[in-house]
Design an enzyme around this catalytic site. Structure first.
Site, PDB file in Angstrom:
ATOM      1  N   ARG A  66       0.816  -1.221   0.000  1.00  0.00           N
ATOM      2  CA  ARG A  66       0.000   0.000   0.000  1.00  0.00           C
ATOM      3  C   ARG A  66       0.846   1.266   0.000  1.00  0.00           C
ATOM      4  O   ARG A  66       0.392   2.330  -0.439  1.00  0.00           O
ATOM      5  CB  ARG A  66      -0.995  -0.038   1.159  1.00  0.00           C
ATOM      6  CG  ARG A  66      -2.088  -1.073   0.933  1.00  0.00           C
ATOM      7  CD  ARG A  66      -3.050  -1.137   2.095  1.00  0.00           C
ATOM      8  NE  ARG A  66      -2.438  -1.625   3.315  1.00  0.00           N
ATOM      9  CZ  ARG A  66      -2.337  -2.920   3.655  1.00  0.00           C
ATOM     10  NH1 ARG A  66      -2.804  -3.845   2.861  1.00  0.00           N
ATOM     11  NH2 ARG A  66      -1.757  -3.272   4.773  1.00  0.00           N
ATOM     12  N   GLU A 103       2.666  -6.864  13.281  1.00  0.00           N
ATOM     13  CA  GLU A 103       1.582  -6.962  14.278  1.00  0.00           C
ATOM     14  C   GLU A 103       0.979  -8.369  14.222  1.00  0.00           C
ATOM     15  O   GLU A 103       0.533  -8.908  15.217  1.00  0.00           O
ATOM     16  CB  GLU A 103       0.517  -5.895  13.974  1.00  0.00           C
ATOM     17  CG  GLU A 103      -0.509  -5.711  15.069  1.00  0.00           C
ATOM     18  CD  GLU A 103      -1.626  -4.758  14.671  1.00  0.00           C
ATOM     19  OE1 GLU A 103      -1.640  -4.309  13.515  1.00  0.00           O
ATOM     20  OE2 GLU A 103      -2.494  -4.518  15.505  1.00  0.00           O
TER      21      GLU A 103
HETATM   22  P1  AMP Z   1       3.991  -2.720  11.648  1.00  0.00           P
HETATM   23  O1  AMP Z   1       5.282  -3.260  11.140  1.00  0.00           O
HETATM   24  O2  AMP Z   1       3.455  -3.476  12.815  1.00  0.00           O
HETATM   25  O3  AMP Z   1       4.076  -1.226  11.924  1.00  0.00           O
HETATM   26  O4  AMP Z   1       2.910  -2.963  10.519  1.00  0.00           O
HETATM   27  C1  AMP Z   1       2.769  -2.086   9.483  1.00  0.00           C
HETATM   28  C2  AMP Z   1       2.441  -2.776   8.201  1.00  0.00           C
HETATM   29  O5  AMP Z   1       1.403  -3.742   8.361  1.00  0.00           O
HETATM   30  C3  AMP Z   1       1.940  -1.785   7.181  1.00  0.00           C
HETATM   31  O6  AMP Z   1       2.445  -2.151   5.908  1.00  0.00           O
HETATM   32  C4  AMP Z   1       0.455  -1.883   7.257  1.00  0.00           C
HETATM   33  O7  AMP Z   1      -0.095  -1.770   5.977  1.00  0.00           O
HETATM   34  C5  AMP Z   1       0.174  -3.269   7.840  1.00  0.00           C
HETATM   35  N1  AMP Z   1      -0.753  -3.230   8.982  1.00  0.00           N
HETATM   36  C6  AMP Z   1      -0.469  -3.552  10.266  1.00  0.00           C
HETATM   37  N2  AMP Z   1      -1.528  -3.442  11.056  1.00  0.00           N
HETATM   38  C7  AMP Z   1      -2.530  -3.011  10.283  1.00  0.00           C
HETATM   39  C8  AMP Z   1      -3.896  -2.673  10.520  1.00  0.00           C
HETATM   40  N3  AMP Z   1      -4.446  -2.760  11.748  1.00  0.00           N
HETATM   41  N4  AMP Z   1      -4.634  -2.233   9.478  1.00  0.00           N
HETATM   42  C9  AMP Z   1      -4.083  -2.152   8.236  1.00  0.00           C
HETATM   43  N5  AMP Z   1      -2.819  -2.442   7.953  1.00  0.00           N
HETATM   44  C10 AMP Z   1      -2.039  -2.887   8.944  1.00  0.00           C
END
Ligand code: AMP
Length: 182
Positions: A66, A103
């Protein structure tokens, strides 16, 4: 330059919450509804263009997948290049990679070793749709620095503030989130 409360609310309302996707307990922030709304996508991209016009950037780097949508559009608006930071195994040339914890899982990102070498002293904006734990962006910012470019800021359309994922990232790069989600 800065968004009004009304504009922020408008953008926030254009993003859809999908409960329990991709697994129970996660509220997935679905930006496809923002993208399909030309007013919302326009307000957002114009705001980013205005913010970054004075940064003297040479590239925007977007995180798979995205981050590509916002990053590639912004790079064109700023008249600079775009570099994709991809999930493992997608890039065809020699890559540099970093592992990270998501996550919801474990993953690895890669960038081409010569991604920024078309310009001297590359100054890069990193962009993604959302920062949750910050692991993806931390790995991506490290990658940019590893291949000899300066990551001057990391920009996210949304920040999940309750996860405090931004603090570790802030140790290595300036962080900007358009909308904070409590
Ligand atoms: P993080 O590494 O945990 O900061 O996760 C970020 C990545 O995971 C990004 O590329 C987001 O698009 C995706 N992502 C993580 N959690 C979500 C969420 N609750 N909603 C949408 N995308 C998420």
């Amino acid at each position: 330059m800065t968004l009004t409360i009304q504009e922020k609310t408008f953008l926030m309302n254009s993003i859809r919450d999908i409960v329990d996707f991709p697994k129970p307990g996660i509220v997935f922030k679905d930006i496809t509804t923002l993208l399909a709304d030309k007013e919302a996508y326009g307000v957002l991209m114009k705001h980013l263009q205005e913010r970054y016009a004075s940064y003297e950037l040479t590239h925007v780097a977007g995180i798979d997948a995205r981050g590509f949508i916002f990053g590639a559009a912004l790079a064109q608006m700023l008249g600079i290049g775009f570099v994709p930071i991809r999930k493992k195994g997608k890039l065809p040339y020699t890559t540099v990679s970093e592992k990270y914890t998501l996550e919801y899982g474990v993953d690895e990102v890669e960038v081409h070793i010569d991604a920024f070498s078309n310009i001297d002293s590359p100054k890069v904006l990193l962009i993604d749709d959302l920062i949750a734990t910050g692991g993806t962006a931390y790995a991506a910012a490290n990658l940019i620095n590893k291949v000899g470019a300066e990551c001057v800021e990391a920009c996210f359309i949304m920040g999940l503030d309750f996860l405090s994922g931004q603090s570790k990232l802030r140790d290595i790069v300036n962080v900007y989130t358009v909308i904070g989600v409590d």
